[in-house]
Write an enzyme that holds these catalytic residues in place. Structure first.
Site, mmCIF file in Angstrom:
data_model
loop_
_atom_site.group_PDB
_atom_site.id
_atom_site.type_symbol
_atom_site.label_atom_id
_atom_site.label_comp_id
_atom_site.label_asym_id
_atom_site.label_seq_id
_atom_site.Cartn_x
_atom_site.Cartn_y
_atom_site.Cartn_z
ATOM 1 N N GLY A 154 0.768 -1.234 0.000
ATOM 2 C CA GLY A 154 0.000 0.000 0.000
ATOM 3 C C GLY A 154 0.799 1.283 0.000
ATOM 4 O O GLY A 154 1.875 1.393 -0.606
ATOM 5 N N GLY A 190 -4.128 21.247 -0.103
ATOM 6 C CA GLY A 190 -4.449 20.281 -1.155
ATOM 7 C C GLY A 190 -5.952 20.166 -1.350
ATOM 8 O O GLY A 190 -6.690 19.971 -0.384
ATOM 9 N N ILE A 194 -9.207 13.201 -1.000
ATOM 10 C CA ILE A 194 -9.196 12.892 0.439
ATOM 11 C C ILE A 194 -9.399 14.158 1.268
ATOM 12 O O ILE A 194 -10.190 14.190 2.209
ATOM 13 C CB ILE A 194 -7.883 12.164 0.816
ATOM 14 C CG1 ILE A 194 -7.877 10.776 0.167
ATOM 15 C CG2 ILE A 194 -7.727 12.036 2.332
ATOM 16 C CD1 ILE A 194 -6.581 9.987 0.353
ATOM 17 N N LEU A 196 -10.876 16.994 0.357
ATOM 18 C CA LEU A 196 -12.227 17.557 0.216
ATOM 19 C C LEU A 196 -13.261 16.724 0.967
ATOM 20 O O LEU A 196 -14.202 17.265 1.539
ATOM 21 C CB LEU A 196 -12.612 17.672 -1.259
ATOM 22 C CG LEU A 196 -11.801 18.688 -2.062
ATOM 23 C CD1 LEU A 196 -12.235 18.698 -3.520
ATOM 24 C CD2 LEU A 196 -11.929 20.092 -1.468
ATOM 25 N N HIS A 455 -38.734 4.921 -12.978
ATOM 26 C CA HIS A 455 -39.107 6.309 -12.679
ATOM 27 C C HIS A 455 -39.810 6.362 -11.324
ATOM 28 O O HIS A 455 -40.661 5.522 -11.057
ATOM 29 C CB HIS A 455 -40.040 6.836 -13.758
ATOM 30 C CG HIS A 455 -40.562 8.209 -13.442
ATOM 31 N ND1 HIS A 455 -39.788 9.338 -13.572
ATOM 32 C CD2 HIS A 455 -41.773 8.613 -12.970
ATOM 33 C CE1 HIS A 455 -40.504 10.392 -13.203
ATOM 34 N NE2 HIS A 455 -41.712 9.979 -12.829
HETATM 35 C C1 FAD Z 1 -8.919 9.001 4.088
HETATM 36 C C2 FAD Z 1 -8.887 8.079 2.891
HETATM 37 C C3 FAD Z 1 -10.079 7.807 2.217
HETATM 38 C C4 FAD Z 1 -10.071 6.954 1.124
HETATM 39 N N1 FAD Z 1 -11.255 6.710 0.494
HETATM 40 C C5 FAD Z 1 -11.275 5.898 -0.581
HETATM 41 C C6 FAD Z 1 -12.502 5.596 -1.236
HETATM 42 O O1 FAD Z 1 -13.576 6.078 -0.833
HETATM 43 N N2 FAD Z 1 -12.487 4.760 -2.299
HETATM 44 C C7 FAD Z 1 -11.310 4.219 -2.763
HETATM 45 O O2 FAD Z 1 -11.350 3.469 -3.740
HETATM 46 N N3 FAD Z 1 -10.134 4.464 -2.155
HETATM 47 C C8 FAD Z 1 -10.090 5.292 -1.079
HETATM 48 N N4 FAD Z 1 -8.893 5.520 -0.441
HETATM 49 C C9 FAD Z 1 -7.672 4.885 -0.988
HETATM 50 C C10 FAD Z 1 -7.607 3.429 -0.521
HETATM 51 O O3 FAD Z 1 -7.650 3.375 0.875
HETATM 52 C C11 FAD Z 1 -6.325 2.782 -1.046
HETATM 53 O O4 FAD Z 1 -6.265 2.952 -2.450
HETATM 54 C C12 FAD Z 1 -6.296 1.290 -0.734
HETATM 55 O O5 FAD Z 1 -6.369 1.064 0.644
HETATM 56 C C13 FAD Z 1 -5.036 0.641 -1.303
HETATM 57 O O6 FAD Z 1 -5.057 -0.708 -1.008
HETATM 58 P P1 FAD Z 1 -3.730 -1.584 -0.906
HETATM 59 O O7 FAD Z 1 -4.187 -2.970 -0.627
HETATM 60 O O8 FAD Z 1 -2.883 -1.340 -2.065
HETATM 61 O O9 FAD Z 1 -2.924 -0.998 0.361
HETATM 62 P P2 FAD Z 1 -3.318 -0.624 1.836
HETATM 63 O O10 FAD Z 1 -4.778 -0.554 2.022
HETATM 64 O O11 FAD Z 1 -2.530 0.584 2.163
HETATM 65 O O12 FAD Z 1 -2.805 -1.861 2.689
HETATM 66 C C14 FAD Z 1 -1.470 -2.167 2.828
HETATM 67 C C15 FAD Z 1 -1.274 -3.014 4.066
HETATM 68 O O13 FAD Z 1 0.028 -3.568 4.055
HETATM 69 C C16 FAD Z 1 0.538 -3.563 5.382
HETATM 70 N N5 FAD Z 1 1.989 -3.632 5.299
HETATM 71 C C17 FAD Z 1 2.835 -2.722 4.773
HETATM 72 N N6 FAD Z 1 4.109 -3.178 4.805
HETATM 73 C C18 FAD Z 1 4.062 -4.406 5.378
HETATM 74 C C19 FAD Z 1 5.037 -5.386 5.653
HETATM 75 N N7 FAD Z 1 6.328 -5.228 5.317
HETATM 76 N N8 FAD Z 1 4.626 -6.519 6.263
HETATM 77 C C20 FAD Z 1 3.328 -6.713 6.573
HETATM 78 N N9 FAD Z 1 2.366 -5.828 6.315
HETATM 79 C C21 FAD Z 1 2.723 -4.691 5.703
HETATM 80 C C22 FAD Z 1 0.009 -2.259 5.948
HETATM 81 O O14 FAD Z 1 0.025 -2.297 7.360
HETATM 82 C C23 FAD Z 1 -1.399 -2.228 5.368
HETATM 83 O O15 FAD Z 1 -2.318 -2.859 6.221
HETATM 84 C C24 FAD Z 1 -8.862 6.350 0.685
HETATM 85 C C25 FAD Z 1 -7.668 6.603 1.374
HETATM 86 C C26 FAD Z 1 -7.679 7.445 2.461
HETATM 87 C C27 FAD Z 1 -6.391 7.694 3.199
#
Ligand code: FAD
Length: 477
Positions: A154, A190, A194, A196, A455
């Site tokens: 992530g 920004g 996020i 907004l 509708h």
């Molecule tokens: C406030 C906010 C609101 C959002 N709203 C939306 C929305 O409405 N709709 C939308 O589509 N997206 C939204 N997003 C974006 C969305 O959250 C991310 O795009 C999404 O979570 C990405 O998923 P991911 O699986 O790639 O990573 P993440 O969800 O970031 O998960 C990564 C995970 O890996 C773990 N990790 C990292 N390194 C290690 C390691 N070495 N060993 C073990 N674990 C590890 C972390 O702890 C984490 O739990 C929002 C983001 C934020 C911050």
């Protein structure tokens, strides 16, 4: 006597997924469904990553609560509902949000058990491409082996090099979801999605919200017509905008934050507030993964892991998905990539159409978009036609007092194929699914006009916009 038998190391797992966000947990479940022996490593004590813990789910919980309050304060009276002594119990709002998060993350624990996925709590790092070390919170280590690895670690909030985020007064989205009080004045650095969304939460609850944005538009990657309309609507809701302004600093004395910035003409300006949220985007997270141990490098800008069209890194059998690789930082994009890689490892031939991943902003009205923007079509030199329909002409929208916004359809001039759908209005986040389905099946605008739409519904606006695009023959305008 020589022994010519070859010895193979027996791997404990077919797939190890590192990270349990929407990319990682969906990848793990799909791998397990396909009969692959799967493990998932998560460094935090709950599953679900950014999305479930500090992203999509908690922000939507607070958006819904604040929207209820805002309606109770501003629109109930017109509906004939009178309330007295309306108050915000912010502590309860945050508690309910925490309960929603707990239920949702708990759901992943259940799904992992159901699908017989082995979970490890700790930081996963590469020893070699088939061996992962898990370092647990108490410092103990365990080593596990696998045929394939999916990196799904992530992203984290990024900042500006000259800003110190103290997490008390100068905060990121993570702290904004857990403030001890409603700010009196919140400055957002920004004007992206996020910022907004969380700015809307606090504006609805009574905070003064000021947005300082470097670009000349908010949500600058979306169709410009949406950013203009959203800015207009948010201004009506009391949010003030400083577009084209460059932030030069933010300092806190423990109680008050001073944000300094330059106007487009170079005038020195400042705002004083009790909180300042830095919402300038997110950066891929690869700390502690030990990528250097297997020769994977990250891009200088954005720290993303480079992958090929199969989401495979430069090391065979090691894949990366979600926010940690190129493309939109969206939960559903991460989920689609999780499914894609799982199916690829299982020998299938999956497919993702990146052009049809919708983008949504959960302000009210909501903003949703899929396909090409008008600006992109102009740049590509594609000849297109436009059809728009305003929600003020929708009976459903008038009934619910949600008359701001419109649906805009862009269709190919010659073939009528829908190339982009951009909407701002009530329930746009849900309605955009119709456009995605239509575009996945390469529908023409006329195809949509010939499909029955119940509708009165907000979705009639999509049909009307398609009618407008087809032969300029919308019925209700
Ligand atoms: C406030 C906010 C609101 C959002 N709203 C939306 C929305 O409405 N709709 C939308 O589509 N997206 C939204 N997003 C974006 C969305 O959250 C991310 O795009 C999404 O979570 C990405 O998923 P991911 O699986 O790639 O990573 P993440 O969800 O970031 O998960 C990564 C995970 O890996 C773990 N990790 C990292 N390194 C290690 C390691 N070495 N060993 C073990 N674990 C590890 C972390 O702890 C984490 O739990 C929002 C983001 C934020 C911050």
């Amino acid at each position: 006597m020589t022994n010519n038998k070859k010895f193979y190391t027996v791997m404990q797992y077919d797939v190890i997924v590192i990270g349990s966000g929407p990319g990682g947990y969906v990848a793990a479940i799909r791998c397990a469904q396909l009969g692959l022996k799967t493990a998932c490593i998560e460094k935090y004590s709950t599953f679900g990553g950014t999305c479930l813990n500090v992203g999509c789910i908690p922000s939507k919980a607070l958006l819904d609560s604040s929207e209820h309050y805002h309606n109770a304060a501003h629109t109930f009276k017109t509906h004939g509902i009178n309330l007295e002594n309306l108050q915000v119990d912010f502590g309860q709002m945050v508690k309910r949000k925490d309960e929603v998060v707990a239920q949702t993350t708990g759901g992943i624990t259940f799904l992992f058990k159901k699908n017989k996925i082995t979970s490890y709590q700790g930081v996963g790092s590469f020893v070699d491409k088939n061996t992962i070390k898990v370092t647990k919170a108490d410092g103990s280590e365990e080593t596990i082996t696998t045929k394939n690895v999916i990196i799904a670690t992530g992203s984290k909030p990024s900042s500006l090099p000259f800003l110190k985020v103290d997490k008390q007064r100068i905060i990121t989205s993570t702290e904004a979801l857990n403030l001890p009080e409603v700010p009196k004045h919140l400055v957002l650095i920004g004007g992206g999605v996020i910022g907004l969304e969380l700015g809307s939460v606090y504006a609805r609850l009574g905070a003064k919200v000021s947005v300082v944005e470097f670009m000349d538009a908010i949500i600058p990657t979306m169709d410009r017509s949406l950013s203009k309309e959203l800015q207009k609507v948010l201004q009506k809701q009391g949010i003030e905008f400083y577009l084209g302004h460059k932030v030069t600093g933010a300092t806190s004395d423990g109680n008050e934050v001073t944000v300094t910035f330059d106007s487009p003409k170079g005038d020195k300006m400042e705002l004083k507030a009790d909180y300042c949220m830095v919402a300038v985007g997110r950066v891929a997270y690869t700390d502690g993964l030990g990528l250097e141990n297997i020769g994977i490098t990250v891009e200088e800008r954005g720290k993303k892991i480079t992958v090929d069209e199969h989401l495979e890194t430069s090391v065979k059998g090691v894949y990366a998905i979600g926010d940690v690789v190129r493309g939109a930082m969206l939960a559903h994009k991460a989920e689609d990539e999780g499914t894609f890689v799982a199916e690829l490892i299982a020998g299938q031939k999956p497919h993702i159409n990146y052009n049809l991943i919708p983008g949504v902003v959960y302000t009210w009205p909501e903003v949703a978009s899929v396909g090409y923007t008008e600006e992109q079509l102009k740049e590509k030199g594609v000849k297109y036609k436009t059809g728009s329909f305003p929600f003020k002409a929708s009976g459903r929208a008038r009934a619910s007092m949600d008359i701001d916004g419109f649906v805009k359809v862009l269709a190919d001039q010659a073939t009528d194929e829908i190339l982009g759908v951009h909407m701002i209005g009530p329930r746009a986040a849900d309605m955009i699914a119709e456009a995605v389905v239509a575009m996945e099946f390469r529908a023409s605008a006329e195809d949509v006009t010939r499909m029955s739409h119940a509708h009165p519904t907000f979705t009639e606006a999509i049909r009307e916009a398609c009618l407008a695009a087809t032969e300029n023959r919308a019925i209700h305008i």
